[in-house]
Design a protein around this motif. Sequence first.
Motif, PDB file in Angstrom:
ATOM      1  N   MET A 113      70.080  48.261 -16.118  1.00 27.74           N
ATOM      2  CA  MET A 113      70.598  49.514 -16.632  1.00 27.74           C
ATOM      3  C   MET A 113      72.107  49.553 -16.443  1.00 27.74           C
ATOM      4  SD  MET A 113      68.162  52.558 -15.447  1.00 27.74           S
ATOM      5  CE  MET A 113      66.832  51.983 -14.442  1.00 27.74           C
ATOM      6  N   THR A 114      72.785  49.986 -17.441  1.00 28.37           N
ATOM      7  CA  THR A 114      74.236  50.111 -17.351  1.00 28.37           C
ATOM      8  C   THR A 114      74.626  51.523 -16.941  1.00 28.37           C
ATOM      9  OG1 THR A 114      73.941  49.461 -19.644  1.00 28.37           O
ATOM     10  CG2 THR A 114      75.939  48.789 -18.600  1.00 28.37           C
ATOM     11  N   GLY A 115      75.694  51.605 -16.166  1.00 27.94           N
ATOM     12  CA  GLY A 115      76.209  52.897 -15.773  1.00 27.94           C
ATOM     13  C   GLY A 115      75.471  53.561 -14.617  1.00 27.94           C
ATOM     14  N   VAL A 116      74.464  52.902 -14.083  1.00 28.58           N
ATOM     15  CA  VAL A 116      73.721  53.481 -12.966  1.00 28.58           C
ATOM     16  C   VAL A 116      74.192  52.817 -11.682  1.00 28.58           C
ATOM     17  CG1 VAL A 116      71.459  53.773 -11.910  1.00 28.58           C
ATOM     18  CG2 VAL A 116      71.712  53.955 -14.383  1.00 28.58           C
ATOM     19  N   GLN A 117      74.661  53.640 -10.746  1.00 24.59           N
ATOM     20  CA  GLN A 117      75.104  53.105  -9.464  1.00 24.59           C
ATOM     21  C   GLN A 117      73.962  53.186  -8.471  1.00 24.59           C
ATOM     22  OE1 GLN A 117      78.561  55.445  -8.428  1.00 24.59           O
ATOM     23  NE2 GLN A 117      79.807  53.629  -8.700  1.00 24.59           N
ATOM     24  N   THR A 118      73.814  52.139  -7.702  1.00 22.70           N
ATOM     25  CA  THR A 118      72.827  52.174  -6.638  1.00 22.70           C
ATOM     26  C   THR A 118      73.542  51.968  -5.325  1.00 22.70           C
ATOM     27  OG1 THR A 118      72.397  49.820  -6.869  1.00 22.70           O
ATOM     28  CG2 THR A 118      70.953  51.332  -8.082  1.00 22.70           C
ATOM     29  N   CYS A 119      72.969  52.489  -4.296  1.00 20.76           N
ATOM     30  CA  CYS A 119      73.570  52.420  -2.982  1.00 20.76           C
ATOM     31  C   CYS A 119      72.476  52.076  -1.991  1.00 20.76           C
ATOM     32  CB  CYS A 119      74.205  53.781  -2.660  1.00 20.76           C
ATOM     33  SG  CYS A 119      74.664  54.008  -0.969  1.00 20.76           S
ATOM     34  N   ALA A 120      72.688  51.037  -1.215  1.00 15.56           N
ATOM     35  CA  ALA A 120      71.692  50.665  -0.218  1.00 15.56           C
ATOM     36  C   ALA A 120      71.651  51.727   0.878  1.00 15.56           C
ATOM     37  CB  ALA A 120      72.049  49.311   0.374  1.00 15.56           C
ATOM     38  N   LEU A 121      70.470  52.212   1.162  1.00 12.72           N
ATOM     39  CA  LEU A 121      70.325  53.211   2.218  1.00 12.72           C
ATOM     40  C   LEU A 121      70.569  52.568   3.576  1.00 12.72           C
ATOM     41  CD1 LEU A 121      67.132  55.157   1.123  1.00 12.72           C
ATOM     42  CD2 LEU A 121      69.475  55.960   1.070  1.00 12.72           C
ATOM     43  N   PRO A 122      71.280  53.255   4.429  1.00 11.07           N
ATOM     44  CA  PRO A 122      71.543  52.724   5.768  1.00 11.07           C
ATOM     45  C   PRO A 122      70.324  52.914   6.675  1.00 11.07           C
ATOM     46  CG  PRO A 122      72.649  54.827   5.453  1.00 11.07           C
ATOM     47  CD  PRO A 122      71.986  54.483   4.161  1.00 11.07           C
ATOM     48  N   ILE A 123      69.196  52.294   6.302  1.00  7.72           N
ATOM     49  CA  ILE A 123      67.934  52.523   7.000  1.00  7.72           C
ATOM     50  C   ILE A 123      67.927  51.983   8.419  1.00  7.72           C
ATOM     51  CG2 ILE A 123      66.502  52.753   4.949  1.00  7.72           C
ATOM     52  CD1 ILE A 123      65.749  49.805   5.294  1.00  7.72           C
ATOM     53  N   SER A 124      68.813  51.064   8.737  1.00  6.72           N
ATOM     54  CA  SER A 124      68.833  50.533  10.099  1.00  6.72           C
ATOM     55  C   SER A 124      69.192  51.621  11.115  1.00  6.72           C
ATOM     56  CB  SER A 124      69.813  49.367  10.208  1.00  6.72           C
ATOM     57  OG  SER A 124      71.122  49.807   9.926  1.00  6.72           O
ATOM     58  N   TYR A 125      69.751  52.716  10.654  1.00  7.24           N
ATOM     59  CA  TYR A 125      70.104  53.837  11.537  1.00  7.24           C
ATOM     60  C   TYR A 125      68.940  54.810  11.712  1.00  7.24           C
ATOM     61  CZ  TYR A 125      74.870  52.201  11.019  1.00  7.24           C
ATOM     62  OH  TYR A 125      76.012  51.432  11.042  1.00  7.24           O
ATOM     63  N   GLY A 126      67.958  54.676  10.893  1.00  7.39           N
ATOM     64  CA  GLY A 126      66.779  55.531  10.979  1.00  7.39           C
ATOM     65  C   GLY A 126      66.785  56.636   9.943  1.00  7.39           C
ATOM     66  N   LYS A 127      65.604  57.010   9.534  1.00  2.00           N
ATOM     67  CA  LYS A 127      65.437  58.031   8.506  1.00  2.00           C
ATOM     68  C   LYS A 127      66.019  59.375   8.942  1.00  2.00           C
ATOM     69  CE  LYS A 127      61.855  60.363   5.738  1.00  2.00           C
ATOM     70  NZ  LYS A 127      62.657  61.539   5.595  1.00  2.00           N
ATOM     71  N   ASP A 128      65.842  59.740  10.215  1.00  2.00           N
ATOM     72  CA  ASP A 128      66.352  61.023  10.697  1.00  2.00           C
ATOM     73  C   ASP A 128      67.873  61.114  10.587  1.00  2.00           C
ATOM     74  OD1 ASP A 128      63.779  61.835  11.238  1.00  2.00           O
ATOM     75  OD2 ASP A 128      63.894  61.373  13.381  1.00  2.00           O
ATOM     76  N   ALA A 129      68.562  60.016  10.882  1.00  2.00           N
ATOM     77  CA  ALA A 129      70.024  59.997  10.778  1.00  2.00           C
ATOM     78  C   ALA A 129      70.459  60.149   9.321  1.00  2.00           C
ATOM     79  CB  ALA A 129      70.592  58.713  11.369  1.00  2.00           C
ATOM     80  N   VAL A 130      69.780  59.448   8.429  1.00  2.00           N
ATOM     81  CA  VAL A 130      70.098  59.529   7.000  1.00  2.00           C
ATOM     82  C   VAL A 130      69.829  60.941   6.480  1.00  2.00           C
ATOM     83  CG1 VAL A 130      69.514  58.664   4.703  1.00  2.00           C
ATOM     84  CG2 VAL A 130      69.719  57.065   6.620  1.00  2.00           C
ATOM     85  N   ASP A 131      68.704  61.520   6.890  1.00  2.00           N
ATOM     86  CA  ASP A 131      68.374  62.887   6.469  1.00  2.00           C
ATOM     87  C   ASP A 131      69.416  63.891   6.956  1.00  2.00           C
ATOM     88  OD1 ASP A 131      66.099  61.988   5.187  1.00  2.00           O
ATOM     89  OD2 ASP A 131      64.719  62.632   6.770  1.00  2.00           O
ATOM     90  N   ALA A 132      69.883  63.726   8.190  1.00  4.56           N
ATOM     91  CA  ALA A 132      70.915  64.623   8.738  1.00  4.56           C
ATOM     92  C   ALA A 132      72.204  64.498   7.932  1.00  4.56           C
ATOM     93  CB  ALA A 132      71.174  64.307  10.213  1.00  4.56           C
ATOM     94  N   PHE A 133      72.570  63.287   7.575  1.00  7.25           N
ATOM     95  CA  PHE A 133      73.779  63.049   6.780  1.00  7.25           C
ATOM     96  C   PHE A 133      73.667  63.724   5.415  1.00  7.25           C
ATOM     97  CE2 PHE A 133      76.372  60.631   3.810  1.00  7.25           C
ATOM     98  CZ  PHE A 133      77.587  60.570   4.478  1.00  7.25           C
ATOM     99  N   ILE A 134      72.520  63.544   4.759  1.00 12.21           N
ATOM    100  CA  ILE A 134      72.308  64.138   3.439  1.00 12.21           C
ATOM    101  C   ILE A 134      72.330  65.667   3.524  1.00 12.21           C
ATOM    102  CG2 ILE A 134      70.615  64.444   1.584  1.00 12.21           C
ATOM    103  CD1 ILE A 134      69.812  61.476   2.064  1.00 12.21           C
ATOM    104  N   GLU A 135      71.768  66.219   4.598  1.00 10.83           N
ATOM    105  CA  GLU A 135      71.772  67.667   4.794  1.00 10.83           C
ATOM    106  C   GLU A 135      73.205  68.205   4.872  1.00 10.83           C
ATOM    107  OE1 GLU A 135      70.288  71.460   5.217  1.00 10.83           O
ATOM    108  OE2 GLU A 135      69.068  69.679   4.882  1.00 10.83           O
ATOM    109  N   LEU A 136      74.083  67.468   5.536  1.00 11.24           N
ATOM    110  CA  LEU A 136      75.471  67.908   5.702  1.00 11.24           C
ATOM    111  C   LEU A 136      76.329  67.679   4.463  1.00 11.24           C
ATOM    112  CD1 LEU A 136      76.199  66.541   9.275  1.00 11.24           C
ATOM    113  CD2 LEU A 136      76.250  68.949   8.588  1.00 11.24           C
TER     114      LEU A 136
END
Length: 92
Positions: free
Chosen positions: A1-24
Motif C-alpha cells: 500500500m502506498t501512503g500508509v505509514q506503519t510504526c513498530a509498537l514498542p512492545i518490549s516495554y509492555g502493553k501497559d506502558a504503551v497504553d499509558a503513552f497513547i492515553e497521554l
Amino acid sequence: MTGVQTCALPISYGKDAVDAFIELYDEDCLEDFEEAYYGRYDSEEDFAEDFMTNTYGIDIPAMIVVDWKATWNSNLQYDFDYENGFVFNKNW
C-alpha cells in the motif's frame, strides 16, 4: 500500500506502558515512545527522587528530609507526565 505509514509498537516495554503513552499523547505519536519513555515508578515522588539523584548526583544524608512531591509539583511536572505508573518526557 502506498501512503500508509506503519510504526513498530514498542512492545518490549509492555502493553501497559504503551497504553499509558497513547492515553497521554496519541497513537500517532508512537514513533516517539522510546525517546519519551523514562520508566515505571510507584509515584511522582519516587520519580523525582530518582531523577534528581541520578541527574545531579545528589547524595542526601538520611537525616535530611526532602519533599519529593513538592519537587515534582514545583518543577518536574512541567517537563514530565505521569500516567498509571509510567513517566514520559514531554519534550521529545
